[in-house]
Design a protein around this motif. Structure first.
Motif, PDB file in Angstrom:
ATOM      1  N   ALA A 209     158.593  -9.241  60.024  1.00 58.08           N
ATOM      2  CA  ALA A 209     159.723  -9.340  59.099  1.00 58.08           C
ATOM      3  C   ALA A 209     161.000  -8.759  59.694  1.00 58.08           C
ATOM      4  O   ALA A 209     162.067  -9.381  59.637  1.00 58.08           O
ATOM      5  CB  ALA A 209     159.386  -8.649  57.778  1.00 58.08           C
ATOM      6  N   ALA A 210     160.920  -7.538  60.246  1.00 59.59           N
ATOM      7  CA  ALA A 210     162.119  -6.905  60.800  1.00 59.59           C
ATOM      8  C   ALA A 210     162.734  -7.729  61.933  1.00 59.59           C
ATOM      9  O   ALA A 210     163.947  -7.980  61.927  1.00 59.59           O
ATOM     10  CB  ALA A 210     161.800  -5.482  61.257  1.00 59.59           C
ATOM     11  N   PRO A 211     161.947  -8.186  62.926  1.00 60.06           N
ATOM     12  CA  PRO A 211     162.560  -9.024  63.963  1.00 60.06           C
ATOM     13  C   PRO A 211     163.096 -10.353  63.429  1.00 60.06           C
ATOM     14  O   PRO A 211     164.079 -10.880  63.948  1.00 60.06           O
ATOM     15  CB  PRO A 211     161.427  -9.243  64.973  1.00 60.06           C
ATOM     16  N   SER A 212     162.472 -10.872  62.380  1.00 62.67           N
ATOM     17  CA  SER A 212     162.981 -12.104  61.764  1.00 62.67           C
ATOM     18  C   SER A 212     164.357 -11.865  61.155  1.00 62.67           C
ATOM     19  O   SER A 212     165.282 -12.684  61.308  1.00 62.67           O
ATOM     20  CB  SER A 212     162.007 -12.605  60.695  1.00 62.67           C
ATOM     21  N   LEU A 213     164.518 -10.740  60.468  1.00 61.88           N
ATOM     22  CA  LEU A 213     165.816 -10.409  59.877  1.00 61.88           C
ATOM     23  C   LEU A 213     166.861 -10.190  60.961  1.00 61.88           C
ATOM     24  O   LEU A 213     168.019 -10.609  60.822  1.00 61.88           O
ATOM     25  CB  LEU A 213     165.686  -9.169  58.996  1.00 61.88           C
ATOM     26  N   GLN A 214     166.477  -9.534  62.033  1.00 65.91           N
ATOM     27  CA  GLN A 214     167.422  -9.268  63.112  1.00 65.91           C
ATOM     28  C   GLN A 214     167.871 -10.558  63.798  1.00 65.91           C
ATOM     29  O   GLN A 214     169.046 -10.721  64.155  1.00 65.91           O
ATOM     30  CB  GLN A 214     166.781  -8.333  64.139  1.00 65.91           C
ATOM     31  N   LYS A 215     166.935 -11.503  63.941  1.00 62.98           N
ATOM     32  CA  LYS A 215     167.237 -12.744  64.640  1.00 62.98           C
ATOM     33  C   LYS A 215     167.873 -13.778  63.724  1.00 62.98           C
ATOM     34  O   LYS A 215     168.533 -14.716  64.190  1.00 62.98           O
ATOM     35  CB  LYS A 215     165.944 -13.300  65.263  1.00 62.98           C
ATOM     36  N   GLY A 216     167.659 -13.636  62.418  1.00 66.26           N
ATOM     37  CA  GLY A 216     168.202 -14.612  61.474  1.00 66.26           C
ATOM     38  C   GLY A 216     167.340 -15.835  61.293  1.00 66.26           C
ATOM     39  O   GLY A 216     167.740 -16.815  60.672  1.00 66.26           O
ATOM     40  N   GLU A 217     166.121 -15.797  61.835  1.00 70.73           N
ATOM     41  CA  GLU A 217     165.152 -16.879  61.657  1.00 70.73           C
ATOM     42  C   GLU A 217     163.749 -16.308  61.787  1.00 70.73           C
ATOM     43  O   GLU A 217     163.564 -15.236  62.356  1.00 70.73           O
ATOM     44  CB  GLU A 217     165.368 -17.984  62.689  1.00 70.73           C
ATOM     45  N   PHE A 241     160.869 -15.646  53.507  1.00 73.97           N
ATOM     46  CA  PHE A 241     161.909 -15.143  54.395  1.00 73.97           C
ATOM     47  C   PHE A 241     163.275 -15.226  53.719  1.00 73.97           C
ATOM     48  O   PHE A 241     164.079 -14.283  53.768  1.00 73.97           O
ATOM     49  CB  PHE A 241     161.912 -15.935  55.703  1.00 73.97           C
ATOM     50  N   ALA A 242     163.539 -16.338  53.059  1.00 74.07           N
ATOM     51  CA  ALA A 242     164.815 -16.487  52.358  1.00 74.07           C
ATOM     52  C   ALA A 242     164.978 -15.434  51.275  1.00 74.07           C
ATOM     53  O   ALA A 242     166.070 -14.872  51.080  1.00 74.07           O
ATOM     54  CB  ALA A 242     164.914 -17.890  51.750  1.00 74.07           C
ATOM     55  N   HIS A 243     163.898 -15.129  50.555  1.00 74.75           N
ATOM     56  CA  HIS A 243     163.962 -14.118  49.494  1.00 74.75           C
ATOM     57  C   HIS A 243     164.129 -12.719  50.068  1.00 74.75           C
ATOM     58  O   HIS A 243     164.851 -11.889  49.495  1.00 74.75           O
ATOM     59  CB  HIS A 243     162.712 -14.208  48.619  1.00 74.75           C
TER      60      HIS A 243
END
Length: 403
Positions: A209-217, A241-243
């Motif tokens: 989750a954290a790397p997804s938020l950092q990368k934006g995808e 992810f959108a939520h």
């Protein structure tokens, strides 16, 4: 995107099967952290975890034609049991595909809740592939474990309960696996009060989750390795992810050692069994994975209590090691009468309790006149263990502290 109205609408449907669970102020964790800690005990839920909420809402919103054809899903644990019970309660046929090596206790529990269990494949991915084949072959509805709006809305009813039971809540701390739980809870509490902070927690060995938020995808990690098997996913979902982007304030991680210690604390101090995934929110609070103020009202969610007994035994020992209360030592003695007694006298003088002694004369790494000794000891903490080891070394023993 889920809104508060979606979750409020789910509440009556969810109540048909799931029960409201207690939220209790904890003197222990308040004293440990300096925050005001209230625990939400979803480990007392039917089937032992929150999954029954989302499964109930998803099945309740199916058309009559879809209910007639039945549902299917893949799971090795809590989702399997939630779908099985939710479907059985409303007369819907359910098929659950579980990996071939799924724990027998979980297979039996799922069958006892009324599902047909199909064992297939070596892991979850193989089981899910077979479940989708059954979906197509039998025209069943696939009930996703997390990436489904109705599942998320059902899980979000926990957020409604938290705010109602603890109106002063300032921060809610929620485990993240695929993200369905935190998506629903965050949408609920932010819909009630946008100032309530939502912290997501993943195991360090399964952190997407954290790397997804950092990368934006969405990021898919190669491998997962954690004792928190209930959140051991390689990635969060598309919808979740959108939520998480919209509603969650921060995502942090905790180590397996921190999870194990927290599970031991819960057993010892709170007299409650919580699985690894269910303990991560409290672990993040105890071990300061996120910042909070003195006296801040925090609600860590204990999301489930379905832990395999063999796993629990290992976790307890790991937790005791991390807390400095279990000590394993190796040393070498002269193989003569009285040598072991002299060693044990030092341990006894420090008030250490002996779990076991292993005495080996056959090791090729020692002299023929020596014996290798391994001691397993119960001690009171790191300072007590260090004092004992120091005394042994001062007495001339070459002591190796073992993991």
């Amino acid at each position: 995107m889920l809104e508060l109205a979606d979750i409020e609408a789910a509440r009556e449907r969810v109540a048909q099967t799931a029960r409201g669970t207690p939220l209790e102020y904890s003197h222990t964790y308040t004293a440990m952290t300096g925050a005001e800690v209230h625990l939400k005990h979803e480990n007392f839920q039917r089937t032992g975890a929150f999954k029954i909420r989302g499964a109930t809402n998803r099945i309740a919103t199916l058309s009559e034609a879809a209910k007639e054809k039945g549902v299917v899903t893949a799971s090795a644990g809590n989702h399997a049991q939630g779908v099985a019970l939710a479907a059985t309660r409303v007369g819907v046929d359910s098929t659950i595909v579980m990996p071939e090596h799924a724990p027998t206790a979980k297979v039996k529990a799922t069958e006892n809740y009324g599902a047909e269990v199909v064992l297939h494949g070596a892991n979850y991915d193989a089981a899910a592939e077979r479940a989708h084949e059954i979906e197509r072959e039998e025209d069943r509805t696939y009930v996703h474990a997390f990436d489904d709006e109705q599942v998320m809305a059902g899980q979000g009813t926990l957020g409604l309960e938290i705010v109602e039971e603890c109106p002063d809540v300032e921060t809610v701390v929620v485990p993240i696996g695929g993200g369905g739980l935190i998506s629903g809870i965050a949408a609920a509490v932010k819909g009630i009060d946008p100032d309530i902070r939502v912290i997501g927690v993943q195991a360090a060995g399964a952190s997407s989750a954290a790397p997804s938020l950092q990368k934006g995808e969405r990021v898919v990690i190669d491998d997962v390795e954690t004792i928190a098997d209930g959140i051991a996913t390689r990635s969060i979902g598309d919808r979740t992810f959108a939520h998480i982007q919209e509603y969650v304030d921060e995502v942090v991680t905790v180590t397996d050692a921190e999870i194990a210690v927290t599970m031991v604390y819960l057993l010892e101090r709170s007299k409650t069994v919580v699985e690894g995934a269910g303990a991560v929110g409290l672990a993040a609070t105890i071990f300061d994975a996120f910042d909070y103020d003195e006296g801040e009202v925090i609600v860590p969610l204990l999301s489930g209590g379905n832990v395999d007994m063999n796993t629990l035994t290992t976790v307890i020992m790991r937790g005791l090691v991390e807390m400095g209360r279990y000590l394993k030592l190796r040393t070498v003695l002269k193989d003569r009468p009285g040598s072991l007694e002299e060693l044990l006298a030092i341990a006894a003088g420090h008030g250490a309790n002996i779990y076991s002694i292993h005495h080996d004369r056959t090791s090729r790494e020692i002299e023929l006149s020596d014996a290798e000794i391994e001691l397993e000891l119960e001690v009171r903490g790191h300072d007590h263990a260090d004092a004992l080891v120091d005394s042994l070394r001062q007495a001339g023993y070459q002591v190796e502290q073992l993991d």
